[in-house]
Design an enzyme around this catalytic site. Structure first.
Site, PDB file in Angstrom:
ATOM      1  N   PRO B  89      18.767 -19.960  -2.960  1.00 51.91           N
ATOM      2  CA  PRO B  89      18.915 -21.375  -3.332  1.00 51.91           C
ATOM      3  C   PRO B  89      19.851 -21.555  -4.527  1.00 51.91           C
ATOM      4  O   PRO B  89      20.339 -22.662  -4.763  1.00 51.91           O
ATOM      5  CB  PRO B  89      17.489 -21.811  -3.703  1.00 51.91           C
ATOM      6  CG  PRO B  89      16.578 -20.767  -3.162  1.00 51.91           C
ATOM      7  CD  PRO B  89      17.370 -19.498  -3.109  1.00 51.91           C
ATOM      8  N   GLU B 116       9.597 -15.473  -4.905  1.00 51.30           N
ATOM      9  CA  GLU B 116      10.370 -16.263  -5.862  1.00 51.30           C
ATOM     10  C   GLU B 116      11.832 -15.840  -5.898  1.00 51.30           C
ATOM     11  O   GLU B 116      12.700 -16.625  -6.275  1.00 51.30           O
ATOM     12  CB  GLU B 116       9.711 -16.112  -7.236  1.00 51.30           C
ATOM     13  CG  GLU B 116      10.181 -17.053  -8.298  1.00 51.30           C
ATOM     14  CD  GLU B 116       9.684 -18.489  -8.109  1.00 51.30           C
ATOM     15  OE1 GLU B 116       8.621 -18.686  -7.489  1.00 51.30           O
ATOM     16  OE2 GLU B 116      10.375 -19.406  -8.581  1.00 51.30           O
ATOM     17  N   ARG B 154      30.946 -17.359  15.784  1.00 49.59           N
ATOM     18  CA  ARG B 154      31.779 -18.319  16.525  1.00 49.59           C
ATOM     19  C   ARG B 154      33.255 -18.186  16.187  1.00 49.59           C
ATOM     20  O   ARG B 154      34.108 -18.620  16.967  1.00 49.59           O
ATOM     21  CB  ARG B 154      31.327 -19.754  16.227  1.00 49.59           C
ATOM     22  CG  ARG B 154      29.919 -20.069  16.685  1.00 49.59           C
ATOM     23  CD  ARG B 154      29.527 -21.499  16.348  1.00 49.59           C
ATOM     24  NE  ARG B 154      30.424 -22.452  16.963  1.00 49.59           N
ATOM     25  CZ  ARG B 154      30.385 -22.821  18.238  1.00 49.59           C
ATOM     26  NH1 ARG B 154      29.457 -22.313  19.026  1.00 49.59           N
ATOM     27  NH2 ARG B 154      31.260 -23.663  18.725  1.00 49.59           N
ATOM     28  N   ASP B 169      37.236 -26.465  17.421  1.00 50.21           N
ATOM     29  CA  ASP B 169      38.468 -27.056  16.882  1.00 50.21           C
ATOM     30  C   ASP B 169      38.241 -28.469  16.376  1.00 50.21           C
ATOM     31  O   ASP B 169      38.814 -28.869  15.362  1.00 50.21           O
ATOM     32  CB  ASP B 169      39.560 -27.103  17.960  1.00 50.21           C
ATOM     33  CG  ASP B 169      40.018 -25.696  18.326  1.00 50.21           C
ATOM     34  OD1 ASP B 169      39.693 -24.756  17.581  1.00 50.21           O
ATOM     35  OD2 ASP B 169      40.672 -25.547  19.368  1.00 50.21           O
TER      36      ASP B 169
HETATM   37  C1  LIG Z   1      18.051 -30.092  -5.293  1.00 48.56           C
HETATM   38  C2  LIG Z   1      18.449 -28.634  -5.179  1.00 48.56           C
HETATM   39  C3  LIG Z   1      17.886 -27.821  -6.297  1.00 48.56           C
HETATM   40  C4  LIG Z   1      17.922 -26.321  -6.037  1.00 48.56           C
HETATM   41  C5  LIG Z   1      16.668 -25.702  -6.638  1.00 48.56           C
HETATM   42  C6  LIG Z   1      16.552 -24.210  -6.420  1.00 48.56           C
HETATM   43  C7  LIG Z   1      15.268 -23.680  -6.997  1.00 48.56           C
HETATM   44  C8  LIG Z   1      14.438 -23.008  -5.944  1.00 48.56           C
HETATM   45  N1  LIG Z   1      13.510 -22.071  -6.521  1.00 48.56           N
HETATM   46  C9  LIG Z   1      12.375 -21.753  -5.746  1.00 48.56           C
HETATM   47  C10 LIG Z   1      12.694 -21.098  -4.457  1.00 48.56           C
HETATM   48  C11 LIG Z   1      12.826 -19.719  -4.397  1.00 48.56           C
HETATM   49  C12 LIG Z   1      13.052 -19.088  -3.155  1.00 48.56           C
HETATM   50  C13 LIG Z   1      13.142 -19.837  -1.995  1.00 48.56           C
HETATM   51  C14 LIG Z   1      13.377 -19.182  -0.671  1.00 48.56           C
HETATM   52  N2  LIG Z   1      14.626 -19.668  -0.086  1.00 48.56           N
HETATM   53  C15 LIG Z   1      15.661 -18.877   0.153  1.00 48.56           C
HETATM   54  O1  LIG Z   1      15.548 -17.675  -0.026  1.00 48.56           O
HETATM   55  C16 LIG Z   1      16.933 -19.431   0.612  1.00 48.56           C
HETATM   56  C17 LIG Z   1      17.969 -18.572   0.852  1.00 48.56           C
HETATM   57  S1  LIG Z   1      19.361 -19.335   1.296  1.00 48.56           S
HETATM   58  C18 LIG Z   1      18.661 -20.860   1.230  1.00 48.56           C
HETATM   59  N3  LIG Z   1      19.314 -22.034   1.515  1.00 48.56           N
HETATM   60  C19 LIG Z   1      18.596 -23.165   1.396  1.00 48.56           C
HETATM   61  N4  LIG Z   1      17.296 -23.146   1.012  1.00 48.56           N
HETATM   62  C20 LIG Z   1      16.619 -22.009   0.728  1.00 48.56           C
HETATM   63  O2  LIG Z   1      15.422 -22.093   0.402  1.00 48.56           O
HETATM   64  C21 LIG Z   1      17.329 -20.777   0.835  1.00 48.56           C
HETATM   65  C22 LIG Z   1      13.023 -21.210  -2.064  1.00 48.56           C
HETATM   66  C23 LIG Z   1      12.804 -21.826  -3.299  1.00 48.56           C
END
Ligand SMILES: CCCCCCCCNCc1ccc(CNC(=O)c2csc3nc[nH]c(=O)c23)cc1
Ligand SMILES: CCCCCCCCNCc1ccc(CNC(=O)c2csc3nc[nH]c(=O)c23)cc1
Lengths: 245, 245
Positions: B89, B116, B154, B169
């Site tokens: 994230p 986490e 793709r 495309d």
């Molecule tokens: C309004 C956006 C703010 C971003 C806040 C980011 C804080 C998130 N921390 C807690 C958290 C840790 C681990 C995860 C697990 N998610 C992923 O490993 C992940 C990996 S890629 C990805 N793309 C979008 N959303 C996702 O949750 C992910 C989800 C939340």
């Protein structure tokens, strides 16, 4: 909550969702998933589900009738009114606010397209909203549906264990996470920052907040505009920036 | 191209990718997927892969050593240098430009986190970049990895058939699609717009372009700022807006 998935590959979505939080929510009776294949509602020996677009051009368009019959069968399987969401590149981009909104419905029907898309008249008549998971090209709506199911399942009361709930909550302030460290304290790759070993909880909370603010500023400045920063936050961020300069 | 996936659930990513364009790219020898489970590189009877965060707080953090050993095993399985992408994230948001960039590497190693997240020292030492698929909370990096694999597959030369290539495309001009229609011309839900039945290809092309511009303006005005509009485009869009008013 009940989610029905209308897709030419309902097993695919089911597989992606059998697992982890979604699987557990299913076992706990918090979330029921059902698949509906438009091909089962297609006519003729060939069971066609698509045809060429009027006006010419490459690609195929999904036919109204098999999709409409599948959506109707899904609706009729349960008396609770359902919100119909079409996963589509033309949709509004999914974000956590939209996930919360979707999770508030008792029933969702997720419509997955393949090929170029779905006949526009079917969208007008049967679809409540269109949702995209991001600005990139996927092969169809199935992976997007699996993303929606996972994100929505996590918000069902009782679906997460304690550690998972904490992960969920930390998202809700709109900032990126601080760095995390675990054993060992000393490793060939470096040491854990001393502050985290200090036992001073106020100092640790301040450091973590500053790291979250600083990383959000460096990596996702667009999120900082949305986040409501306190005066203390702004001072922490200013100090972070001063240290880099 | 070769993609290695480091995950506590490598079968999950493999399942999501067994299918459709990714499966076909595999059969055609265009894309090889390999999974690596950090648990197979964890020590002791319990084969621990995570531990509590230093500084306290809820949630678990993935240990350096099992992840590092899994990444090293993946690297060693093939002499081609690999770009290591951590799905997180905290990453840059995936878009089609990033997909193209990733597809340009001969080898990717996709690192999926659970809990986490991952010890920061491992990220500093082994990860080339962090990528998020959007601003919503998923249970881990696995679905995100499946999204990257689909989007990247793709773009492999020879992976798409003709109809699929056309879909690909149409994304590249940065506008949303026009509405699509197929048989029947007349349906209880409405008729196909007359222009598409006219056989006038110049008029059809103009209508479609106008619909793309108009829908992008209505639904995703942020994309219009990026798209390079010609003078003719601006006139078409002005006419679309005038008709709505
Ligand atoms: C309004 C956006 C703010 C971003 C806040 C980011 C804080 C998130 N921390 C807690 C958290 C840790 C681990 C995860 C697990 N998610 C992923 O490993 C992940 C990996 S890629 C990805 N793309 C979008 N959303 C996702 O949750 C992910 C989800 C939340
Ligand atoms: C820079 C963004 C511009 C958006 C352009 C949208 C035009 C895409 N038209 C071609 C197309 C048709 C059908 C697909 C199949 N994809 C989905 O059904 C889909 C469903 S939800 C979703 N979310 C992100 N990406 C996606 O591709 C999807 C992909 C491309």
């Amino acid at each position: 909550m009940r989610i029905d998935i209308v897709s030419l590959f309902p097993e695919f979505v089911a597989q992606c969702a059998a697992f982890g939080v979604v699987g557990r929510a299913g076992e706990r009776g918090l979330l029921a998933l059902h698949g509906w294949n438009p091909r089962d509602y297609a006519e003729g020996n060939y069971r066609r589900v698509d045809d060429r677009p009027f006006g010419g051009g490459p690609g195929m368009v999904m036919l109204i009738e098999p999709l409409r019959a599948a959506i109707r069968a899904a609706r009729a399987a349960d008396p609770t009114p359902a919100r119909v969401v079409y996963l589509s590149p033309q949709g509004a981009r999914l974000d956590q606010a939209k996930v919360r909104e979707l999770a508030g419905h008792e029933r969702l029907i997720l419509l997955c397209g393949r090929y170029e898309g779905v006949d526009e008249r079917l969208i007008q008549a049967e679809v409540d909203e269109e949702v995209s998971i991001g600005d990139y090209v996927l092969s169809g709506g199935e992976l997007a549906a699996a993303v929606v199911v996972d994100a929505v399942a996590r918000l069902q009361e009782g679906a997460l264990n304690d550690a998972e709930s904490a992960v969920q909550d930390s998202f809700e302030d709109g900032l990126l996470d601080c760095p995390h460290y675990t054993r060992p304290v000393e490793h060939e790759l470096g040491a854990v920052p001393a502050v985290l070993m200090s036992g001073n909880h106020a100092l640790i909370a301040k450091w973590r907040r500053q790291q979250s603010l600083g990383r959000t500023w460096q990596r996702r400045p667009d999120l900082l505009d949305e986040a409501a920063l306190s005066k203390a936050d702004r001072q922490l961020l200013a100090a972070y920036r001063a240290e880099l300069a």
